[in-house]
Design an enzyme around this catalytic site. Structure first.
Site, PDB file in Angstrom:
ATOM      1  N   GLU A  54      -1.635  -9.247   3.532  1.00  0.00           N
ATOM      2  CA  GLU A  54      -1.463  -9.877   4.852  1.00  0.00           C
ATOM      3  C   GLU A  54      -2.787 -10.300   5.484  1.00  0.00           C
ATOM      4  OE1 GLU A  54      -0.875  -6.726   4.107  1.00  0.00           O
ATOM      5  OE2 GLU A  54      -1.194  -5.325   5.774  1.00  0.00           O
ATOM      6  N   CYS A  85       0.823  -1.197   0.000  1.00  0.00           N
ATOM      7  CA  CYS A  85       0.000   0.000   0.000  1.00  0.00           C
ATOM      8  C   CYS A  85       0.869   1.264   0.000  1.00  0.00           C
ATOM      9  CB  CYS A  85      -0.993  -0.060   1.151  1.00  0.00           C
ATOM     10  SG  CYS A  85      -2.457   0.926   0.837  1.00  0.00           S
ATOM     11  N   HIS A  87      -3.621  -5.036   0.720  1.00  0.00           N
ATOM     12  CA  HIS A  87      -2.991  -5.618   1.919  1.00  0.00           C
ATOM     13  C   HIS A  87      -3.113  -7.137   1.887  1.00  0.00           C
ATOM     14  CE1 HIS A  87      -2.361  -1.889   4.261  1.00  0.00           C
ATOM     15  NE2 HIS A  87      -3.386  -1.450   3.549  1.00  0.00           N
TER      16      HIS A  87
HETATM   17  N1  GLN Z   1      -1.932   6.707   3.000  1.00  0.00           N
HETATM   18  C1  GLN Z   1      -2.083   5.955   1.799  1.00  0.00           C
HETATM   19  C2  GLN Z   1      -3.457   6.131   1.192  1.00  0.00           C
HETATM   20  O1  GLN Z   1      -4.370   6.536   1.835  1.00  0.00           O
HETATM   21  C3  GLN Z   1      -1.788   4.494   2.021  1.00  0.00           C
HETATM   22  C4  GLN Z   1      -2.701   3.814   2.978  1.00  0.00           C
HETATM   23  C5  GLN Z   1      -2.204   2.486   3.438  1.00  0.00           C
HETATM   24  O2  GLN Z   1      -1.019   2.208   3.357  1.00  0.00           O
HETATM   25  N2  GLN Z   1      -3.087   1.645   3.915  1.00  0.00           N
HETATM   26  O3  GLN Z   1      -3.637   5.828   0.039  1.00  0.00           O
END
Ligand code: GLN
Length: 537
Positions: A515, A380, A513
């Site tokens: 995970e 992310c 994600h």
């Molecule tokens: N801050 C980033 C966004 O909002 C990544 C968010 C995250 O890593 N879950 O896109």
């Protein structure tokens, strides 16, 4: 009709109610029963989405896009049943619904009260969205005696009274401490905790006693006597060496057997613990270690990256190595220390994150991993920073950045509404962040013959998202010409979901994600592949 098992905790928090509920769920499922596990959280936040990981650990995201308590992650990992929005509720959510209804005149002039309105809503939550489940295990957050959890306890008392004792069961988890000075196991805190529970009308049917060492028969008898529970239902849980041992340990203690006996049920199938035994053995016996560096903001808090830590361990189990996570706080990293970080490290992981603090350290580390061909997984925010690094240092876009961090950047990462059709930033766009997260499961199409395609062995995957910002797709050709490939895209080809580098042994960034979908008994392919590459490094 479903049977409901309520799990409460006493004496202190963090005794492992989540793990106990998850283990029981596994044991029942493995014996042929359909199970659902839910969590009621007594705090006033509407959901944990806005809570800092410092406060509450990781926010776990479900397929259907709910931001939930991390205990739902335990449930999923142990039962392999996907949790849903309807499996987690908080006091804040209940109150906000009730107040909304009250403002609309939905209570027809009645006085709105904790009993019956709040308790009714809790009872409704317990039963919502339950169809052919045999068991609903419902964990109540907090500790008995907390002011906050009282309405939940009152609600489960009423619930049991309404649907009948033969369809409901109360399990209470307590601490049985060992006092070194007197060389004794103490049952008094358990007695008091159960007394507290009984004073609100709940008589536990099973008491699970968390203890550092096995509880002698005499002490068990004492607990049975004072807590009014048959001795077979005083179940001990001695600290396990690895959490994967928990289902085995509860089986040996006959927790599932006592639960089935209570409901007058027989196992439909023989319980299968082979896989848990196998991975426990691997975890305990693997000597070879592998260092993975994690650079993030909340590295010092144990549960802030719970699912991620777990997924890396799962990847290690699959590759027969013990993964040693070396955590670095991103804002403490100076550029000239980067080389030192990588000294004994076989792979770099940059996890999800929000906000500017510490991004320079992350970018510098990614730069090092890219140039020195060290396996890298960006999750992310980690992927977004890999894009920024590449845009700055390879595409030579000096002010490349994410609009999350500064408005004076060339937006390689931005809110979708912020781009014009040339991929440039539109000034003065909507700054409202509320309700703009992409949450939950989305599909990604994988490019044929890419590394990611080989890893997943599939043309398309569904993974869970939790972010606001997206990679600026309009620069795709520029990136790809220089060797950074957008190997996973949303089905409409608009949103880059996965990036990878040509001419690098293993460099992958994912907008989602992974995970959240890794399980000890079926480790996620991305983590298996990452650890494998790190092992070869
Ligand atoms: N801050 C980033 C966004 O909002 C990544 C968010 C995250 O890593 N879950 O896109």
């Amino acid at each position: 009709m479903a049977r409901y098992i309520f799990v409460t905790g006493g004496v202190v928090s963090s005794l492992g109610k989540g793990l106990s509920s998850a283990s029981l769920a596994y044991l029942l499922k493995s014996q042929g029963y359909k199970v659902r596990v839910r969590k009621m959280d007594p705090y006033l936040n509407v959901d944990p989405g806005t809570m800092s990981p410092f406060q509450h650990g990781e926010v776990f995201v479900t397929d259907d896009g709910a931001e939930t308590d991390l205990d739902l992650g335990h449930y999923e990992r142990f039962t392999n049943i996907s949790a849903k929005q309807s499996d987690n509720i908080t006091t804040g959510k209940i109150y906000s619904e009730i107040i909304k209804k009250e403002r609309k005149g939905g209570y027809l002039g009645k006085t709105v009260q904790v009993i019956p309105h709040v308790t009714d809503r809790i009872k409704q939550f317990i039963k919502t969205d339950i169809k052919d489940e045999d068991f609903v295990i419902c964990e109540i957050g907090g500790t008995v005696g907390d002011i906050e959890s009282l309405p939940f306890l009152e609600a489960i008392r009423q619930f049991s009274n309404e649907i009948g004792k033969n369809k409901t069961m109360f399990i209470h988890l307590t601490l049985v401490p060992f006092l070194k000075s007197s060389d004794e196991i103490k049952t008094k805190p358990t007695q008091h905790s159960v007394k507290e529970l009984r004073s609100i009308g709940i008589q536990p049917d099973i008491v699970i006693c968390r203890s550092q060492q096995s509880i002698p028969f005499d002490q068990r008898k004492k607990i049975s006597l004072f807590c009014n529970v048959p001795i077979q239902n005083v179940i001990e849980t001695v600290d396990v060496r690895t959490i994967y041992e928990a289902p085995i340990s509860f089986y040996n203690e006959k927790l599932d057997k006592q639960v089935l006996k209570y409901f007058r049920l027989k196992p439909k199938k023989k319980v299968n613990l082979q896989n848990w035994k196998k991975i426990t053995k691997t975890v305990l016996n693997t000597k070879k270690t592998l260092n993975i560096a994690i650079i993030g903001k909340y590295v010092n808090l144990k549960d802030a990256y719970k699912s991620l830590d777990e997924a890396l361990i799962h990847g290690g189990i699959k590759n027969n190595v013990k993964v040693n996570l070396i955590r670095f706080e991103s804002d403490k990293i100076k550029k000239n220390q980067i080389k030192k970080i990588f000294k004994n490290v076989s792979g770099l992981l940059i996890p999800g994150g929000f906000g500017k603090r510490g991004t320079d350290g992350k970018i510098a580390a990614i730069n090092y991993a890219r140039k020195n061909k060290i396996p890298f997984l960006g999750i992310c925010f980690g992927m977004q920073m890999a894009i920024v690094e590449f845009a700055k240092n390879v595409l030579k876009i000096k002010n490349a950045g994410s609009t999350e961090l500064s408005k004076n950047v060339f937006p390689v990462i931005a809110l979708m509404s912020e781009w014009n059709k040339n991929g440039r930033l539109i000034k003065g766009t909507n700054k409202n962040l509320g309700g703009t997260m992409r949450l939950g499961s989305y599909e990604a199409k994988l490019r044929h013959n890419s590394l990611i395609h080989k890893i997943y062995k599939s043309k398309s995957v569904f993974e869970r998202h939790r972010h606001r910002y997206e990679v600026n797709n309009r620069l795709k050709n520029k990136f790809e010409k220089k060797g950074l490939i957008f190997s996973g895209m949303s089905p409409d080809n608009q949103l880059p979901e996965i990036i990878e580098l040509n001419n690098h042994p293993w460099f992958v960034g994912v907008q989602f994600h992974p995970e959240f979908k890794s399980r000890p008994l079926s480790p996620h392919p991305l983590f298996c592949s990452f650890i494998k590459a790190a092992k070869l490094n």
